[in-house]
Design a protein around this motif. Sequence first.
Motif, PDB file in Angstrom:
ATOM      1  N   ILE A 105       0.832  -1.201   0.000  1.00 35.55           N
ATOM      2  CA  ILE A 105       0.000   0.000   0.000  1.00 35.55           C
ATOM      3  C   ILE A 105       0.872   1.258   0.000  1.00 35.55           C
ATOM      4  CG2 ILE A 105      -1.650   1.354   1.365  1.00 35.55           C
ATOM      5  CD1 ILE A 105      -2.873  -1.279   2.299  1.00 35.55           C
ATOM      6  N   ASP A 106       2.019   1.174   0.733  1.00 35.85           N
ATOM      7  CA  ASP A 106       2.922   2.324   0.839  1.00 35.85           C
ATOM      8  C   ASP A 106       3.746   2.554  -0.420  1.00 35.85           C
ATOM      9  OD1 ASP A 106       2.005   2.797   3.382  1.00 35.85           O
ATOM     10  OD2 ASP A 106       3.638   1.716   4.371  1.00 35.85           O
ATOM     11  N   GLY A 107       3.586   1.677  -1.407  1.00 38.09           N
ATOM     12  CA  GLY A 107       4.259   1.908  -2.679  1.00 38.09           C
ATOM     13  C   GLY A 107       5.357   0.926  -3.036  1.00 38.09           C
ATOM     14  N   MET A 108       5.653  -0.018  -2.144  1.00 35.20           N
ATOM     15  CA  MET A 108       6.672  -1.016  -2.465  1.00 35.20           C
ATOM     16  C   MET A 108       6.092  -2.048  -3.427  1.00 35.20           C
ATOM     17  SD  MET A 108       8.730  -3.668   0.060  1.00 35.20           S
ATOM     18  CE  MET A 108       9.551  -2.377   0.995  1.00 35.20           C
ATOM     19  N   SER A 109       6.815  -2.344  -4.490  1.00 36.18           N
ATOM     20  CA  SER A 109       6.355  -3.361  -5.439  1.00 36.18           C
ATOM     21  C   SER A 109       6.666  -4.751  -4.902  1.00 36.18           C
ATOM     22  CB  SER A 109       7.034  -3.164  -6.798  1.00 36.18           C
ATOM     23  OG  SER A 109       8.430  -3.440  -6.703  1.00 36.18           O
ATOM     24  N   LYS A 110       5.993  -5.749  -5.453  1.00 34.17           N
ATOM     25  CA  LYS A 110       6.244  -7.127  -5.016  1.00 34.17           C
ATOM     26  C   LYS A 110       7.668  -7.556  -5.373  1.00 34.17           C
ATOM     27  CE  LYS A 110       1.447  -8.696  -5.123  1.00 34.17           C
ATOM     28  NZ  LYS A 110       0.462  -9.670  -5.687  1.00 34.17           N
ATOM     29  N   LYS A 111       8.173  -7.018  -6.465  1.00 37.44           N
ATOM     30  CA  LYS A 111       9.552  -7.315  -6.854  1.00 37.44           C
ATOM     31  C   LYS A 111      10.527  -6.751  -5.831  1.00 37.44           C
ATOM     32  CE  LYS A 111      12.586  -7.106 -10.905  1.00 37.44           C
ATOM     33  NZ  LYS A 111      12.708  -6.628 -12.307  1.00 37.44           N
ATOM     34  N   PHE A 122      15.889 -21.229   0.262  1.00 39.76           N
ATOM     35  CA  PHE A 122      14.908 -22.310   0.346  1.00 39.76           C
ATOM     36  C   PHE A 122      13.923 -22.043   1.481  1.00 39.76           C
ATOM     37  CE2 PHE A 122      14.271 -27.139   1.088  1.00 39.76           C
ATOM     38  CZ  PHE A 122      13.097 -27.107   0.361  1.00 39.76           C
ATOM     39  N   CYS A 123      14.449 -21.626   2.634  1.00 40.93           N
ATOM     40  CA  CYS A 123      13.601 -21.311   3.790  1.00 40.93           C
ATOM     41  C   CYS A 123      12.664 -20.149   3.486  1.00 40.93           C
ATOM     42  CB  CYS A 123      14.465 -20.982   5.004  1.00 40.93           C
ATOM     43  SG  CYS A 123      15.433 -22.367   5.622  1.00 40.93           S
ATOM     44  N   LEU A 124      13.176 -19.150   2.773  1.00 38.17           N
ATOM     45  CA  LEU A 124      12.356 -18.005   2.392  1.00 38.17           C
ATOM     46  C   LEU A 124      11.222 -18.449   1.477  1.00 38.17           C
ATOM     47  CD1 LEU A 124      11.833 -14.955   2.338  1.00 38.17           C
ATOM     48  CD2 LEU A 124      13.482 -14.790   0.462  1.00 38.17           C
ATOM     49  N   PHE A 125      11.546 -19.304   0.528  1.00 37.91           N
ATOM     50  CA  PHE A 125      10.520 -19.842  -0.374  1.00 37.91           C
ATOM     51  C   PHE A 125       9.442 -20.592   0.400  1.00 37.91           C
ATOM     52  CE2 PHE A 125       9.262 -23.848  -2.475  1.00 37.91           C
ATOM     53  CZ  PHE A 125       8.361 -23.327  -3.399  1.00 37.91           C
ATOM     54  N   LEU A 126       9.859 -21.411   1.361  1.00 43.80           N
ATOM     55  CA  LEU A 126       8.890 -22.159   2.168  1.00 43.80           C
ATOM     56  C   LEU A 126       8.017 -21.215   2.991  1.00 43.80           C
ATOM     57  CD1 LEU A 126      11.042 -25.173   3.461  1.00 43.80           C
ATOM     58  CD2 LEU A 126       9.379 -25.140   1.592  1.00 43.80           C
ATOM     59  N   GLY A 127       8.631 -20.146   3.507  1.00 43.02           N
ATOM     60  CA  GLY A 127       7.872 -19.172   4.277  1.00 43.02           C
ATOM     61  C   GLY A 127       6.793 -18.500   3.445  1.00 43.02           C
ATOM     62  N   ILE A 128       7.097 -18.226   2.190  1.00 44.09           N
ATOM     63  CA  ILE A 128       6.121 -17.608   1.284  1.00 44.09           C
ATOM     64  C   ILE A 128       5.080 -18.628   0.841  1.00 44.09           C
ATOM     65  CG2 ILE A 128       5.845 -16.573  -1.018  1.00 44.09           C
ATOM     66  CD1 ILE A 128       8.551 -15.257  -0.635  1.00 44.09           C
ATOM     67  N   SER A 142      14.089  -7.308  -1.119  1.00 41.71           N
ATOM     68  CA  SER A 142      14.453  -6.956   0.258  1.00 41.71           C
ATOM     69  C   SER A 142      14.694  -8.204   1.096  1.00 41.71           C
ATOM     70  CB  SER A 142      13.356  -6.090   0.886  1.00 41.71           C
ATOM     71  OG  SER A 142      12.166  -6.820   1.098  1.00 41.71           O
ATOM     72  N   LYS A 143      13.881  -9.231   0.874  1.00 41.46           N
ATOM     73  CA  LYS A 143      14.051 -10.487   1.605  1.00 41.46           C
ATOM     74  C   LYS A 143      15.352 -11.183   1.195  1.00 41.46           C
ATOM     75  CE  LYS A 143      10.149 -10.123   3.764  1.00 41.46           C
ATOM     76  NZ  LYS A 143      10.136  -9.753   5.187  1.00 41.46           N
ATOM     77  N   PHE A 144      15.633 -11.158  -0.103  1.00 37.62           N
ATOM     78  CA  PHE A 144      16.856 -11.812  -0.585  1.00 37.62           C
ATOM     79  C   PHE A 144      18.096 -11.080  -0.084  1.00 37.62           C
ATOM     80  CE2 PHE A 144      20.137 -12.424  -3.922  1.00 37.62           C
ATOM     81  CZ  PHE A 144      20.332 -13.784  -3.726  1.00 37.62           C
ATOM     82  N   LEU A 145      18.044  -9.756  -0.045  1.00 39.41           N
ATOM     83  CA  LEU A 145      19.167  -8.986   0.499  1.00 39.41           C
ATOM     84  C   LEU A 145      19.414  -9.346   1.959  1.00 39.41           C
ATOM     85  CD1 LEU A 145      18.483  -5.444  -1.032  1.00 39.41           C
ATOM     86  CD2 LEU A 145      20.310  -7.042  -1.669  1.00 39.41           C
ATOM     87  N   THR A 146      18.346  -9.578   2.704  1.00 42.77           N
ATOM     88  CA  THR A 146      18.481  -9.982   4.101  1.00 42.77           C
ATOM     89  C   THR A 146      19.139 -11.347   4.200  1.00 42.77           C
ATOM     90  OG1 THR A 146      16.453  -8.756   4.628  1.00 42.77           O
ATOM     91  CG2 THR A 146      17.238 -10.328   6.261  1.00 42.77           C
ATOM     92  N   MET A 168      14.134 -18.158  -5.574  1.00 42.76           N
ATOM     93  CA  MET A 168      13.749 -16.748  -5.571  1.00 42.76           C
ATOM     94  C   MET A 168      12.721 -16.455  -6.668  1.00 42.76           C
ATOM     95  SD  MET A 168      15.277 -15.916  -2.948  1.00 42.76           S
ATOM     96  CE  MET A 168      14.449 -14.334  -2.984  1.00 42.76           C
ATOM     97  N   LEU A 169      12.902 -17.055  -7.829  1.00 43.19           N
ATOM     98  CA  LEU A 169      11.935 -16.855  -8.909  1.00 43.19           C
ATOM     99  C   LEU A 169      10.582 -17.452  -8.542  1.00 43.19           C
ATOM    100  CD1 LEU A 169      14.104 -17.553 -12.105  1.00 43.19           C
ATOM    101  CD2 LEU A 169      13.281 -15.343 -11.261  1.00 43.19           C
ATOM    102  N   MET A 170      10.594 -18.615  -7.919  1.00 43.84           N
ATOM    103  CA  MET A 170       9.346 -19.244  -7.495  1.00 43.84           C
ATOM    104  C   MET A 170       8.670 -18.418  -6.401  1.00 43.84           C
ATOM    105  SD  MET A 170      10.523 -23.261  -7.475  1.00 43.84           S
ATOM    106  CE  MET A 170       8.994 -23.841  -6.739  1.00 43.84           C
ATOM    107  N   SER A 171       9.473 -17.858  -5.513  1.00 45.44           N
ATOM    108  CA  SER A 171       8.920 -17.009  -4.453  1.00 45.44           C
ATOM    109  C   SER A 171       8.217 -15.794  -5.060  1.00 45.44           C
ATOM    110  CB  SER A 171      10.041 -16.543  -3.507  1.00 45.44           C
ATOM    111  OG  SER A 171      10.653 -17.647  -2.862  1.00 45.44           O
ATOM    112  N   TYR A 172       8.875 -15.172  -6.015  1.00 47.56           N
ATOM    113  CA  TYR A 172       8.290 -14.002  -6.669  1.00 47.56           C
ATOM    114  C   TYR A 172       7.030 -14.367  -7.443  1.00 47.56           C
ATOM    115  CZ  TYR A 172       7.740 -10.109  -9.906  1.00 47.56           C
ATOM    116  OH  TYR A 172       7.222  -9.072 -10.636  1.00 47.56           O
ATOM    117  N   LYS A 173       7.062 -15.516  -8.108  1.00 45.19           N
ATOM    118  CA  LYS A 173       5.903 -15.954  -8.901  1.00 45.19           C
ATOM    119  C   LYS A 173       4.710 -16.205  -8.004  1.00 45.19           C
ATOM    120  CE  LYS A 173       4.563 -19.223 -12.508  1.00 45.19           C
ATOM    121  NZ  LYS A 173       5.002 -20.362 -13.366  1.00 45.19           N
TER     122      LYS A 173
END
Length: 278
Positions: free
Chosen positions: A97-103, A164-170, A108-112, A266-271
């Motif tokens: 809502i604040d203007g951040m895109s899903k990409k 992998f953990c990030l993908f599972l979280g999403i 941001s998650k991958f940078l973390t 990461m691509l699957m997470s974004y998709k």
Amino acid sequence: MKRLLSIELQKIWKNKASRVLTITYFVLLSFIALIASIKFDLGIFKLNLAEMGIFNFPFIWHFNTYIAAILKFFLAIVIVSMMANEYSYGTLKQNLIDGMSKKEFILSKFLTVVLFALCSTIFVFVMSLILGYSFSSYTEFGIVFSDLEYILAFFVKLVGFFSFCLFLGIFVKRSAFAIGFLFVWNIVEGIAKGILTFKIFPDSSTAQNITQFFPLESMSNLIVEPFSRLSVIKNIGTQIGVNDIKDYSVHFSAIVIVLAWTVIFMLMSYKILRKRDL
């Protein structure tokens, strides 16, 4: 990128559980140094782990990265919770809502993920240097900085695993279920590897050629166990007629496979995030 990373770090630090787990992880990493104080004295049988050469250069790079990689599950919980909290607290929707895109959100998650892996790698590198110069019998420059490929492998392994953990979280959205899914996936890979190795291809290397492409197995292959490299273990093996033929090297192909899985996760997470109704 700095703005995106700053937002994520604030979320993690303001969450008490994530903050405690992150601090605990780095504290436990420092406890590797305590291995030097472990001594066994059972009559004629005496064992001092430091004197066995586990902190000798260049073996220490292999040993420390292998042990440190075992502790990665602490940060895995942080990564999964980081994503699950986005859904439970509604911060994901608010960010959009604040203007951040899903990409940008996925970035941001991958940078973390990369930051966690980088900090862990630097920590292990510095700690290994300190322990090595404190206990190693070899301190020549050429010996000290040989086998540094284990440090690279450690970094790549963490980035792949955390992705992998990030993908599972999403994908799962619930931290407990995501962690459970991770362990179930590990079991499934183990069963599949056992079937391929002992049932379908028992007398060839075909099973290994196939399982090296499994996600968790590919990460495991980056740094194999180091204990059988120790001279005391080799001597025992020689005495009982077991010759050590294991390959301990870090192979470029193994790094490429893990990096490929990282991109896929990461691509699957974004998709998933792009198509999901938030």
